[in-house]
Scaffold this motif. Structure first.
Motif, PDB file in Angstrom:
ATOM      1  N   HIS A  64       0.795  -1.224   0.000  1.00 26.84           N
ATOM      2  CA  HIS A  64       0.000   0.000   0.000  1.00 26.84           C
ATOM      3  C   HIS A  64       0.830   1.278   0.000  1.00 26.84           C
ATOM      4  N   HIS A 101      -6.437  14.688  -3.534  1.00 32.98           N
ATOM      5  CA  HIS A 101      -7.148  13.877  -2.546  1.00 32.98           C
ATOM      6  C   HIS A 101      -6.235  13.080  -1.629  1.00 32.98           C
ATOM      7  N   GLU A 102      -4.951  12.981  -1.904  1.00 36.22           N
ATOM      8  CA  GLU A 102      -3.983  12.321  -1.031  1.00 36.22           C
ATOM      9  C   GLU A 102      -2.749  13.212  -0.927  1.00 36.22           C
ATOM     10  N   TRP A 134       0.343  12.793  -1.601  1.00 36.69           N
ATOM     11  CA  TRP A 134       1.280  12.736  -2.733  1.00 36.69           C
ATOM     12  C   TRP A 134       0.715  13.367  -4.004  1.00 36.69           C
ATOM     13  N   THR A 135      -0.539  13.813  -3.981  1.00 35.12           N
ATOM     14  CA  THR A 135      -1.115  14.493  -5.143  1.00 35.12           C
ATOM     15  C   THR A 135      -1.053  16.010  -5.006  1.00 35.12           C
ATOM     16  N   GLY A 174       2.348   9.515   5.800  1.00 32.37           N
ATOM     17  CA  GLY A 174       1.659  10.085   4.656  1.00 32.37           C
ATOM     18  C   GLY A 174       1.786   9.284   3.387  1.00 32.37           C
ATOM     19  N   ASN A 175       2.658   8.254   3.370  1.00 34.30           N
ATOM     20  CA  ASN A 175       2.818   7.418   2.169  1.00 34.30           C
ATOM     21  C   ASN A 175       1.737   6.355   2.059  1.00 34.30           C
ATOM     22  N   PRO A 177      -2.414   5.196   2.110  1.00 36.03           N
ATOM     23  CA  PRO A 177      -3.713   5.810   1.810  1.00 36.03           C
ATOM     24  C   PRO A 177      -4.390   6.317   3.081  1.00 36.03           C
ATOM     25  N   VAL A 178      -5.228   7.334   2.919  1.00 36.13           N
ATOM     26  CA  VAL A 178      -5.818   8.003   4.074  1.00 36.13           C
ATOM     27  C   VAL A 178      -6.664   7.065   4.922  1.00 36.13           C
ATOM     28  N   HIS A 179      -7.314   6.067   4.311  1.00 37.01           N
ATOM     29  CA  HIS A 179      -8.149   5.171   5.112  1.00 37.01           C
ATOM     30  C   HIS A 179      -7.311   4.281   6.008  1.00 37.01           C
ATOM     31  N   TRP A 229      -3.837   5.409   7.233  1.00 36.91           N
ATOM     32  CA  TRP A 229      -3.129   6.225   8.236  1.00 36.91           C
ATOM     33  C   TRP A 229      -4.080   6.989   9.143  1.00 36.91           C
ATOM     34  N   ASN A 230      -5.332   7.160   8.716  1.00 38.12           N
ATOM     35  CA  ASN A 230      -6.292   7.840   9.572  1.00 38.12           C
ATOM     36  C   ASN A 230      -7.176   6.848  10.330  1.00 38.12           C
TER      37      ASN A 230
END
Length: 466
Positions: free
Chosen positions: A142, A163-164, A166-167, A212-213, A215-217, A219-220
């Motif tokens: 991931h 949205h992430e 790295w974008t 932060g590398n 996906p948000v679902h 790391w959050n």
């Protein structure tokens, strides 16, 4: 949709239809056949987890184990080996070796009025925590390393969206400064003082880290790869005789940054030279450790950026907008940079105190070295972000507006306070929306609770205050 990759990645742009975007086939997840190891069996792990979550005493655990063995008679198909609290403690001890523990760091020493003050710092090395993630077979597929730019076609042209992490532009800019095979390993740090008791007398200063590398679902979330506690910062005890002095305020900032510098020790060198890591697709990358985001409310941002606060000449921790131009949204203002802040601090050190103080005051800076200056490719002013949960819900409303409201309600008498509580108790219930039977006796809570209170208070207090 159009995905544009960073030039260093040597990857061509990708065009996808609406139905296919975000549906890339990922490698099959690694399935651990025995996820309960190093416990002897699945049953051992489940029992230890239950006793830990229940905070059971040693005597209660021993009694429960005695009852289980008495009923089961030792005839279960899988081996249940735990027979005492010591067995459980030993099993947890073996399991803890697999992850980086929180331990007491060397004491932090600061000088005040020619006296040395010592404070304890509890932390786990950030790099050891990062290695825990990199070596986890469930997380390896991931990780995202290359900066990307995402576009959506609006019928006439491609329009960019984010949205992430790295974008966004910051990731792209950092990767552009790295060697060809260099990619960022991004830390997201959150720090804020909090209360540990319902009376509000026991305070603590936790530091939470996320990667932060991922996906948000992930790391959050709360599971593997989610946020982790990496430190407890020391808190300067209150002293009514010193509290309002500038030297005492500066001492708080010195203590904070000296402590945080020790927390950053393990990543300072690697932020400059990098670390060779073979990722899931067998590509060898050199990871450069960066702090991408600092999440905090305004008061903590002032400490992180080492500015003098709301009543200073330039109260913004990110740009140099002056006090009288805060409501001016028509003109841009110059951004703060680490290089300029360091130069102004060095000027203060090398010149007379009056000249140095004049320079710092004009830029609303404190005469304290910033711990983040030691981290390569790191500017604390650019890392600070607007976080609605901690900035608005927990900060402006939770710490200020909510308290002011209760003061005004109390001034109207006990009847007004009771009426407010009664109207909160009768407030309609909704899913995922906190319900409060009483509001006036809430002195601290989390940001999500304060958000729900702020939505309800408009209706429950209107007929009392108007």
């Amino acid at each position: 949709f159009k995905t544009e990759y960073h030039p260093n990645s040597s990857r061509a742009p990708v065009y996808e239809s609406f139905s296919m975007f975000g549906c890339q086939a990922h490698p099959p997840p690694v399935i651990d056949a025995q996820p309960w190891e190093p416990f002897i069996s699945h049953e051992d792990f489940e029992f230890a987890e239950i006793t830990h979550a229940a905070a059971m005493s040693k005597d209660l655990v021993n009694k429960l184990l005695h009852l289980i063995w008495k009923i089961a008679g030792g005839q279960t198909k899988t081996k249940f080996s735990l027979k005492s609290h010591n067995n459980i403690a030993a099993a947890w001890l073996h399991a803890s070796v697999l992850l980086t523990p929180v331990s007491q760091h060397d004491s932090v020493t600061v000088e005040y009025k020619k006296k040395e003050l010592e404070f304890s710092l509890y932390s786990r090395p950030l790099w050891d925590w990062a290695l825990d993630l990199l070596q986890d077979p469930l997380l390896r597929p991931h990780f995202v390393w290359d900066a990307q730019r995402l576009y959506k076609h609006n019928g006439t042209s491609f329009e960019r969206f984010i949205h992430e992490p790295w974008t966004a532009d910051r990731w792209w800019d950092i990767q552009s400064m790295l060697p060809e095979n260099g990619v960022p390993f991004a830390f997201i740090l959150y720090a804020d003082k909090t209360h540990l008791s319902s009376s509000g007398k026991v305070k603590a200063y936790p530091v939470i880290v996320r990667c932060g590398n991922l996906p948000v679902h992930i790391w959050n979330g709360h599971g593997i790869g989610g946020g982790r506690l990496v430190g407890w910062l020391p808190i300067l005890p209150g002293d009514s005789a010193e509290e309002d002095k500038l030297s005492w305020t500066n001492l708080k900032r010195v203590l904070w940054h000296e402590s945080f510098k020790k927390l950053l020790d393990s990543i300072i060198a690697l932020s400059k030279i990098g670390f060779a890591h073979e990722c899931f697709d067998d590509i060898l990358w050199r990871l450069y450790l960066i702090i991408l985001i600092l999440s905090a409310d305004y008061e903590e941002q002032c400490v992180m950026a080492l500015i003098r606060g709301l009543n200073s000449e330039c109260p913004c921790p990110i740009c140099l907008v002056t006090q009288d131009k805060l409501r001016d949204h028509r003109h841009p203002f110059p951004l703060r940079t680490s290089e300029e802040s360091m130069a102004q601090y060095e000027f203060w050190k090398s010149h007379s105190r009056s000249a140095g103080e004049k320079m710092l005051k004009a830029h609303a800076l404190c005469p304290v070295p910033n711990a983040f200056w030691c981290v390569h490719n790191m500017c604390p002013h650019r890392a600070l972000c607007f976080d609605p949960l901690h900035y608005d819900d927990l900060g402006i409303f939770g710490k200020h507006q909510f308290g002011d409201l209760k003061v005004r309600i109390e001034q109207l008498g006990r009847g007004a306070s009771k009426k407010l509580d009664d109207q909160h108790a009768k407030f309609p219930r909704w899913r995922n929306f906190s319900h409060f039977t009483s509001m006036t006796n809430i002195f601290f809570s989390d940001g999500n609770k304060f958000l729900d209170i702020s939505k309800q208070i408009l209706y429950t207090a209107q007929n009392i205050l108007t």
